[in-house]
Motif scaffolding. Structure first.
Motif, PDB file in Angstrom:
ATOM      1  N   ALA A 225       5.906  -1.743  -3.726  1.00  0.00           N
ATOM      2  CA  ALA A 225       6.748  -2.826  -4.238  1.00  0.00           C
ATOM      3  C   ALA A 225       6.935  -3.953  -3.226  1.00  0.00           C
ATOM      4  O   ALA A 225       7.063  -5.117  -3.597  1.00  0.00           O
ATOM      5  N   THR A 226       6.954  -3.612  -1.950  1.00  0.00           N
ATOM      6  CA  THR A 226       7.095  -4.633  -0.911  1.00  0.00           C
ATOM      7  C   THR A 226       5.984  -4.461   0.117  1.00  0.00           C
ATOM      8  O   THR A 226       5.507  -3.353   0.366  1.00  0.00           O
ATOM      9  N   ALA A 227       5.596  -5.565   0.713  1.00  0.00           N
ATOM     10  CA  ALA A 227       4.546  -5.518   1.732  1.00  0.00           C
ATOM     11  C   ALA A 227       5.068  -4.804   2.968  1.00  0.00           C
ATOM     12  O   ALA A 227       6.238  -4.918   3.328  1.00  0.00           O
ATOM     13  N   GLN A 228       4.204  -4.051   3.590  1.00  0.00           N
ATOM     14  CA  GLN A 228       4.554  -3.361   4.827  1.00  0.00           C
ATOM     15  C   GLN A 228       3.552  -3.696   5.923  1.00  0.00           C
ATOM     16  O   GLN A 228       2.461  -4.186   5.667  1.00  0.00           O
ATOM     17  N   ARG A 229       3.961  -3.438   7.131  1.00  0.00           N
ATOM     18  CA  ARG A 229       3.149  -3.750   8.306  1.00  0.00           C
ATOM     19  C   ARG A 229       2.073  -2.685   8.517  1.00  0.00           C
ATOM     20  O   ARG A 229       2.341  -1.492   8.509  1.00  0.00           O
TER      21      ARG A 229
ATOM     22  N   GLU B  90       7.064   2.589  -5.654  1.00  0.00           N
ATOM     23  CA  GLU B  90       8.114   1.913  -4.879  1.00  0.00           C
ATOM     24  C   GLU B  90       7.643   1.549  -3.464  1.00  0.00           C
ATOM     25  O   GLU B  90       8.127   0.591  -2.872  1.00  0.00           O
ATOM     26  N   GLU B  91       6.686   2.291  -2.931  1.00  0.00           N
ATOM     27  CA  GLU B  91       6.150   1.948  -1.608  1.00  0.00           C
ATOM     28  C   GLU B  91       5.288   0.690  -1.688  1.00  0.00           C
ATOM     29  O   GLU B  91       5.231  -0.089  -0.743  1.00  0.00           O
TER      30      GLU B  91
ATOM     31  N   LEU C 213      -2.990  -1.405  -3.102  1.00  0.00           N
ATOM     32  CA  LEU C 213      -3.745  -0.157  -3.230  1.00  0.00           C
ATOM     33  C   LEU C 213      -2.853   1.036  -2.935  1.00  0.00           C
ATOM     34  O   LEU C 213      -1.830   0.905  -2.269  1.00  0.00           O
ATOM     35  N   LYS C 214      -3.292   2.192  -3.367  1.00  0.00           N
ATOM     36  CA  LYS C 214      -2.577   3.424  -3.066  1.00  0.00           C
ATOM     37  C   LYS C 214      -2.973   3.991  -1.710  1.00  0.00           C
ATOM     38  O   LYS C 214      -2.129   4.480  -0.969  1.00  0.00           O
TER      39      LYS C 214
ATOM     40  N   ILE D 127       0.826  -1.194   0.000  1.00  0.00           N
ATOM     41  CA  ILE D 127       0.000   0.000   0.000  1.00  0.00           C
ATOM     42  C   ILE D 127       0.864   1.249   0.000  1.00  0.00           C
ATOM     43  O   ILE D 127       1.920   1.272   0.640  1.00  0.00           O
ATOM     44  N   GLY D 128       0.440   2.250  -0.739  1.00  0.00           N
ATOM     45  CA  GLY D 128       1.155   3.510  -0.782  1.00  0.00           C
ATOM     46  C   GLY D 128       0.978   4.192  -2.121  1.00  0.00           C
ATOM     47  O   GLY D 128       0.750   3.529  -3.133  1.00  0.00           O
TER      48      GLY D 128
END
Length: 120
Positions: free
Chosen positions: A24-28, A21-22, A70-71, A16-17
């Protein structure tokens, strides 16, 4: 006050982001949920099929977060709330999603409340 189920700090992983590039990888992320079942707890007869199975519900929330890049955090919150109301016997969902992206803030969050339609 109606009967409620509370789920605090459910761990999520999401792509999400706004910048590509945000995503591109999963975040918490974490989710706090306040769930109002369609039926009072007094009518459950101690049977899981008469209530909201929160184990299955939390797995569904995690799945939605992971498989829908998603953004906007706001869009993810809406997707989760709408899905929960459609798939589980809920009258109302209050959801707070937290994202840990800003170095100068503990977290950023969105909070929404959605209700099932009267015909549900």
């Amino acid at each position: 006050m109606p009967d409620q189920i509370v789920i605090e700090q459910l761990e999520l992983s999401a792509r999400i982001g706004v910048p590509e590039e945000e995503r591109a990888t999963a975040q918490r992320l974490t989710a706090n949920l306040l769930l109002e079942p369609r039926h009072d707890f007094s009518a459950l007869d101690d049977r899981i099929e008469n209530t909201v199975d929160y184990f299955i519900l939390t797995r569904r929330v995690q799945e939605i977060a992971l498989v829908h890049p998603l953004k906007l955090l706001e869009t993810l919150a809406e997707k989760i709330a709408v899905s929960l109301l459609a798939e589980f016997p809920l009258a109302r969902v209050t959801l707070e999603l937290r994202k840990y992206i800003l170095k100068d803030a503990k977290f950023v969050a969105v909070r929404i409340e959605r209700s099932a339609s009267p015909l549900s």
